[in-house]
Design an enzyme around this catalytic site. Structure first.
Site, PDB file in Angstrom:
ATOM      1  N   TYR A   1       4.766   4.798  11.128  1.00  0.00           N
ATOM      2  CA  TYR A   1       5.336   3.434  11.419  1.00  0.00           C
ATOM      3  C   TYR A   1       5.947   2.793  10.094  1.00  0.00           C
ATOM      4  O   TYR A   1       6.082   1.637  10.107  1.00  0.00           O
ATOM      5  CB  TYR A   1       3.829   2.434  11.475  1.00  0.00           C
ATOM      6  CG  TYR A   1       2.851   2.639  10.581  1.00  0.00           C
ATOM      7  CD1 TYR A   1       2.847   1.980   9.507  1.00  0.00           C
ATOM      8  CD2 TYR A   1       1.624   3.554  10.532  1.00  0.00           C
ATOM      9  CE1 TYR A   1       1.888   2.152   8.264  1.00  0.00           C
ATOM     10  CE2 TYR A   1       0.692   3.891   9.735  1.00  0.00           C
ATOM     11  CZ  TYR A   1       0.797   3.059   8.463  1.00  0.00           C
ATOM     12  OH  TYR A   1      -0.208   3.235   7.575  1.00  0.00           O
TER      13      TYR A   1
ATOM     14  N   HIS B   1      -3.194   4.321   4.791  1.00  0.00           N
ATOM     15  CA  HIS B   1      -4.396   3.219   4.942  1.00  0.00           C
ATOM     16  C   HIS B   1      -5.500   4.076   4.601  1.00  0.00           C
ATOM     17  O   HIS B   1      -6.550   3.349   3.956  1.00  0.00           O
ATOM     18  CB  HIS B   1      -4.573   2.881   6.547  1.00  0.00           C
ATOM     19  CG  HIS B   1      -5.857   2.003   6.794  1.00  0.00           C
ATOM     20  ND1 HIS B   1      -5.945   0.587   6.078  1.00  0.00           N
ATOM     21  CD2 HIS B   1      -6.942   2.108   7.338  1.00  0.00           C
ATOM     22  CE1 HIS B   1      -6.955   0.138   6.489  1.00  0.00           C
ATOM     23  NE2 HIS B   1      -7.709   0.987   7.273  1.00  0.00           N
TER      24      HIS B   1
ATOM     25  N   ARG C   1       0.865  -1.426  -0.097  1.00  0.00           N
ATOM     26  CA  ARG C   1       0.076   0.012  -0.029  1.00  0.00           C
ATOM     27  C   ARG C   1       0.910   1.235   0.035  1.00  0.00           C
ATOM     28  O   ARG C   1       1.434   1.402   1.032  1.00  0.00           O
ATOM     29  CB  ARG C   1      -1.003  -0.013   1.172  1.00  0.00           C
ATOM     30  CG  ARG C   1      -1.610   1.337   1.599  1.00  0.00           C
ATOM     31  CD  ARG C   1      -2.621   1.230   2.495  1.00  0.00           C
ATOM     32  NE  ARG C   1      -2.124   0.613   3.974  1.00  0.00           N
ATOM     33  CZ  ARG C   1      -1.476   1.031   4.854  1.00  0.00           C
ATOM     34  NH1 ARG C   1      -1.173   2.465   4.535  1.00  0.00           N
ATOM     35  NH2 ARG C   1      -1.067   0.534   5.905  1.00  0.00           N
TER      36      ARG C   1
END
Length: 395
Positions: free
Chosen positions: A294, A285, A281
């Site tokens: 992260y 998100h 990805r």
């Protein structure tokens, strides 16, 4: 004599444990990074028209994602989810299906819906929840659905569509339909109980369903390494008696071929099949997420060099099917059309308040009628807080 436990009948006489660290499942990949087939790869025989339609859908979704994320940042819509870096998974798998096949999506498969014929105006009307929205404004943005295109309306809770797909596919089999169900989900959804219940149900009932897992490495901010220790998601299929294949999700040809072959096997003999597509990805998100907290830029850049759209475009050019100049002109046209459609959909009125309880029951039950009356009274009492709705109500 049959085994009542339906397990292996072989016996041993010394204790031996199964080692979970066996060989990893190989990943099907047909296209090299330069857009050419590997020497030992089998050409899936994709025809020109289908290939160009796939490319158009991938380009369209990337441009739509770009524009609508910006619209969310401007406060024009409340929420958005991009499929950046995962366009090939949805589009190529949808291209390998029959239009009669049902699709049950998670929330990053807008490319499959566009490939099936969902129009730019329909996308915009849903995102703005206006009076022309097929869902009548009841869903969050990107929660699309189309009965005409056999695309089940998306639900927010993770994995609900997995057991639903098993049941729907079983009904297709009982009805003797020459069709199947394809169910998309992420590797994070595979940690939900619905995943296990759905796969076991489909296996036992021999439901004609393709479970398509988009393993993009992260369940929001949780990396796969913190979700499970096994060999991805495809390795779980054997435990349920299900065939599986792992494919490079950034390789449109490989995704198309894996899905085409899975469908052929299911049409020959009803059964569930699991496809695990390995991808990444590239975007956040959702519009509510900041991936810089992260993961590193270096990691993102590594995967950006494996852009599925760029690789597929190179293959089309090698085939002599895509001209750079015309492709650029078409991209500019699409970008302008998307902006124009946004401006047209945004000012349209919201659905009438009464649509909240229509098309749910043949006749709305008394309790819903009472709740609607109470809501209407609330809107009329405080119109300044319900600007989009109050003006359409009569006192």
């Amino acid at each position: 004599m049959t085994n009542p436990n339906n397990a292996g009948s072989g016996t041993i006489h010394q204790a031996r444990f199964v080692d979970p660290r066996g060989p990893a499942i190989a990943t099907l990949r047909l296209l090299r990074d330069d857009g050419r087939l590997y020497a030992d790869a089998r050409d899936p025989g994709l025809d020109r028209d289908t290939a160009l339609a796939m490319h158009r859908s991938m380009v369209f979704i990337r441009l739509l994602d770009e524009r609508m994320l910006a619209a969310q940042r401007q406060g024009r819509i409340s929420f958005y989810l991009q499929s950046l870096g995962e366009e090939a998974e949805a589009v190529a798998s949808a291209a390998a299906l029959d239009p009669a096949d049902m699709i049950m999506a998670q929330y990053r498969e807008q490319g499959a819906l566009h490939y099936r014929g969902f129009t730019l105006e329909q996308f915009m009307n849903q995102l703005f929840s206006n009076e022309r929205d097929l869902g009548k404004g009841r869903q969050m943005p990107v929660h699309y659905g189309s009965k005409a295109l056999n695309f089940m309306t998306i639900s927010s809770p993770l994995a609900t569509q997995i057991p639903q797909a098993a049941g729907y596919a079983y009904a297709q089999r009982l009805a003797g339909e020459a069709a199947l169900t394809l169910c998309y989900f992420g590797e994070g959804a595979a940690s939900e109980g619905d995943f296990h219940a759905g796969l076991n149900m489909a296996a036992v009932l021999r439901a004609p369903v393709i479970f398509f897992c988009r393993n993009n490495g992260y369940a929001i901010s949780t990396p796969a390494s913190e979700q499970f220790l096994g060999d991805g998601i495809a390795s779980r299929a054997a435990g349920y008696g299900i065939s599986a294949i792992r494919v490079d999700g950034a390789d449109a040809l490989a995704v198309y071929e894996a899905t085409r072959l899975a469908r052929a096997r299911i049409m020959d003999q009803p059964q569930p099949i699991l496809i695990e597509a390995i991808s990444y990805r590239l975007g956040a998100h959702s519009s509510s997420d900041d991936p810089s907290g992260y993961r590193s830029r270096e990691e993102e850049e590594h995967w950006r060099r494996r852009d599925p759209l760029a690789r597929f475009r190179l293959w089309l050019q090698h085939q002599g099917w895509l001209d750079d100049a015309e492709d650029n002109r078409e991209t500019d046209r699409l970008r302008q059309q998307i902006l124009a459609a946004l401006k047209q959909a945004e000012p349209l009125p919201k659905p009438p308040l009464e649509s909240l309880i229509s098309d749910v029951y043949a006749s709305p039950p008394v309790r819903l009628e009472q709740q609607l009356a109470a809501l209407r009274e609330q809107v009329l009492r405080y119109p300044e807080h319900y600007v989009a709705t109050a003006g359409r109500l009569k006192k």
